[in-house]
Design a protein around this motif. Structure first.
Motif, mmCIF file in Angstrom:
data_model
loop_
_atom_site.group_PDB
_atom_site.id
_atom_site.type_symbol
_atom_site.label_atom_id
_atom_site.label_comp_id
_atom_site.label_asym_id
_atom_site.label_seq_id
_atom_site.Cartn_x
_atom_site.Cartn_y
_atom_site.Cartn_z
ATOM 1 N N LYS A 162 2.279 1.842 -3.407
ATOM 2 C CA LYS A 162 1.289 2.444 -4.317
ATOM 3 C C LYS A 162 1.257 3.954 -4.139
ATOM 4 O O LYS A 162 1.192 4.713 -5.103
ATOM 5 C CB LYS A 162 -0.111 1.861 -4.048
ATOM 6 N N LYS A 163 1.311 4.388 -2.871
ATOM 7 C CA LYS A 163 1.283 5.819 -2.584
ATOM 8 C C LYS A 163 2.532 6.505 -3.138
ATOM 9 O O LYS A 163 2.471 7.588 -3.710
ATOM 10 C CB LYS A 163 1.203 6.050 -1.075
ATOM 11 N N GLY A 167 2.606 6.141 -7.225
ATOM 12 C CA GLY A 167 1.560 6.835 -7.974
ATOM 13 C C GLY A 167 1.171 6.036 -9.214
ATOM 14 O O GLY A 167 1.648 4.917 -9.427
ATOM 15 N N GLU A 168 0.320 6.626 -10.037
ATOM 16 C CA GLU A 168 -0.187 5.956 -11.246
ATOM 17 C C GLU A 168 0.934 5.594 -12.213
ATOM 18 O O GLU A 168 0.985 4.512 -12.772
ATOM 19 C CB GLU A 168 -1.161 6.891 -11.973
ATOM 20 N N ARG A 169 1.866 6.536 -12.338
ATOM 21 C CA ARG A 169 2.873 6.445 -13.399
ATOM 22 C C ARG A 169 3.770 5.216 -13.255
ATOM 23 O O ARG A 169 4.201 4.623 -14.231
ATOM 24 C CB ARG A 169 3.713 7.729 -13.379
ATOM 25 N N LYS A 170 4.040 4.856 -11.999
ATOM 26 C CA LYS A 170 4.949 3.734 -11.778
ATOM 27 C C LYS A 170 4.228 2.511 -11.211
ATOM 28 O O LYS A 170 4.869 1.579 -10.726
ATOM 29 C CB LYS A 170 6.067 4.156 -10.816
ATOM 30 N N ALA A 171 2.895 2.517 -11.290
ATOM 31 C CA ALA A 171 2.112 1.427 -10.699
ATOM 32 C C ALA A 171 2.488 0.069 -11.289
ATOM 33 O O ALA A 171 2.389 -0.961 -10.625
ATOM 34 C CB ALA A 171 0.621 1.698 -10.876
ATOM 35 N N HIS A 172 2.972 0.088 -12.538
ATOM 36 C CA HIS A 172 3.335 -1.184 -13.182
ATOM 37 C C HIS A 172 4.523 -1.864 -12.500
ATOM 38 O O HIS A 172 4.792 -3.035 -12.722
ATOM 39 C CB HIS A 172 3.647 -0.941 -14.667
ATOM 40 N N GLU A 218 0.834 -1.198 0.000
ATOM 41 C CA GLU A 218 0.000 0.000 0.000
ATOM 42 C C GLU A 218 0.874 1.256 0.000
ATOM 43 O O GLU A 218 0.583 2.235 -0.697
ATOM 44 C CB GLU A 218 -0.903 -0.020 1.235
#
Lengths: 353, 184
Positions: free
Chosen positions: B153-154, B157-162, B150
């Motif tokens: 994820k914070k 962020g979205e950009r590195k979620a992969h 978790e």
């Protein structure tokens, strides 16, 4: 707002912006450079102005100007840079202007080093610049308290029309802890009808000035300031009393050093030694009365500082000869180690228990 | 009651600081009292880096770790410097991919974790720190893996979620090494 993990230096910036700080003037110096870096990034987003001045002297005089125009304004630096700002701080106090100045203290004197220190206590509390002036000096011990006091600091500055200084050290600036930006308790803040924002047809001119060439006028101005400082002394004392039920000895420490002392308290408990802590949060006004009160409840006091012994003088004034006052300090960027403080405590109490 | 006092140390670039921040973040997510204190100064530029992390049920007193409950050593100088700081029965995690010796003390619990080798097997040399973190979580049970995910994820962020799955793999591989070890 949910808690977020923030570096002390960045938390100062977040708190200042939240408090409505519209101008930051500064010049980089370790160990507080994350703060101007944060402000450079975040202030434009908040419709505020970050400006890196050509020097510390320029920065503090820009603060003087913006404060005179009634804006919430701050600057920050570390020890040698704060020394450079002293002339400006004296002028700001003389002209009765509100601002917040942050000093993330490093080892001194001179260029010193960049590691944590508390050796600017005298400079902060006893008038680093010239003239009879005082400023509220607040010394937080955690990142949360740092943000709380930063926000309240702007209110205190506005209430008294006086500079407020927040002091910390590199440890507090660099460390990360959970923080939540919380509004301080509401103060009755008057409109800044003294600010030099143009007459707007009101018929008189506001003047911001610290020059009183007639000595009688200058004395009168000083008496007015004194009355204000007396009010600050009456209203703005802050301190924490920790584990002071019949302590064998009471340690006195502020900022991060107070946290090291709390570790000492835990360790001493295991050995059957009861150590109390008085933690001044406002270094000026200093909570002298508390010491006289607790002098009856303990055998001795020990001031623990990251200096060669500065606050210990105020502790002695507070204890007022009722009990012995000892000192333990490390300086130049060296941080006191719990075991060394414990050894000192055992020494004072007369050998190991 | 937990009171974890951890020193993480290695070369600049080994992800020591971010490993510490992630653990601190995860502790905060679980409602613990936490602090993260980095070493700072000229030695950080290309030299050794270390950070102190405290995760506790009670308020954090000194943020400086003197009696460490755990040390994560990513390189040899860090092992030499911080092995003596561990309390009796404390934990020592050694990055055996880069360190040519095992623990010297026999009053602590030590694991050799070939973190860089595992990271390379997983296809990203930069997640050696996550292998060590997985080993730490397994050995101490201080925090849940899910909290670290978790926190990731914070931070990502979205950009590195992969990048989350490969980080989770690294945490799992570190944990498996501790589970499968006869040591401790």
């Amino acid at each position: 707002m949910a808690k977020v993990l923030m570096k002390g230096n960045e938390a100062i910036g977040a708190a200042a912006i939240k408090a409505g700080c519209k101008f930051f003037f500064g010049y980089p110096i370790t160990p507080q450079s994350e703060l101007p870096e944060y402000m450079a990034r975040e202030m434009p987003k908040a419709g505020a102005t970050f400006l890196q001045a050509e020097s510390e002297v320029a920065a503090i005089n820009m603060v003087y100007g913006a404060a005179g125009a009634g804006a919430r304004v701050m600057t920050s630096s570390s020890s040698p840079g704060i020394s450079l700002k002293q002339e400006g701080i004296s002028y700001i106090a003389g002209a009765e202007l509100p601002c917040v100045i942050v000093n993330i203290i490093r080892g001194g004197p001179g260029l010193g080093g960049i590691q944590p220190a508390q050796s600017d206590y005298f400079q902060a509390t006893k008038g680093g610049g010239h003239g009879d002036y005082k400023m509220v000096v607040l010394a937080p011990a955690s990142v949360q308290e740092l943000t709380d006091l930063m926000m309240e600091g702007f209110d205190i500055a506005d209430q008294y029309r006086n500079p407020v200084m927040i002091i910390g050290d590199g440890m507090l600036g660099q460390m990360m802890e959970p923080v939540e930006l919380r509004e301080p308790k509401k103060r009755d803040l008057k409109p800044k009808d003294w600010a030099t924002t143009g007459t707007g047809g009101r018929g008189h001119t506001n003047v911001i000035n610290s020059l009183f060439i007639d000595p009688a006028e200058c004395e009168k101005h000083n008496l007015k300031l004194k009355a204000k400082f007396d009010e600050m002394e009456k209203n703005e004392k802050k301190y924490e009393i920790f584990n002071c039920e019949n302590p064998d000895i009471i340690a006195v420490a502020y900022g991060t050093t107070a946290r090291i002392v709390k570790t000492v308290i835990d360790k001493c408990k295991e050995e059957g030694i009861n150590v109390g802590l008085i933690r001044p949060i406002s270094l000026w006004p200093f909570p002298y009365e508390v010491f006289e009160e607790y002098a009856d409840k303990t055998k001795a006091f020990l001031s623990v500082e990251m200096s060669m012994g500065q606050m210990v003088e105020d502790v002695k004034l507070g204890v007022n000869g009722k009990k012995p006052v000892h000192f333990y300090g490390r300086t130049g960027g060296m941080v006191p180690v719990p075991d060394d403080i414990i050894a000192e405590i055992k020494n004072i109490l007369g050998g190991a228990k | 009651m937990i009171n974890e006092r951890i020193i993480m140390a290695g070369f600049g670039g080994q992800g020591v600081m971010s490993m510490g921040q992630l653990l601190t973040y995860a502790g905060m997510i679980e409602g613990k009292n936490v602090s993260w204190l980095p070493s700072y100064g000229p030695e950080m530029r290309g030299g050794t880096a270390n950070c102190n992390v405290i995760i506790s049920d009670s308020p954090v007193a000194s943020p400086i770790v003197t009696d460490a409950t755990a040390v994560i050593a990513m390189n040899r100088p860090s092992l030499d410097k911080f092995e003596p700081s561990i309390i009796e029965k404390g934990l020592l995690l050694i990055n055996s991919s880069l360190i040519d010796r095992s623990a010297e003390r026999d009053d602590i619990i030590a694991y050799d974790i070939p973190a860089n080798d595992i990271a390379n097997e997983l296809g990203n040399s930069r997640i050696a720190n996550m292998v060590m973190l997985g080993a730490y979580l397994e050995a101490t049970g201080a925090l849940k893996k899910e909290s670290v995910i978790e926190a990731l994820k914070k931070v990502f962020g979205e950009r590195k979620a992969h990048l989350i799955p490969i980080n989770e793999d690294a945490l799992d591989r570190g944990a498996q090494l501790v589970k499968g070890s006869s040591c401790g």
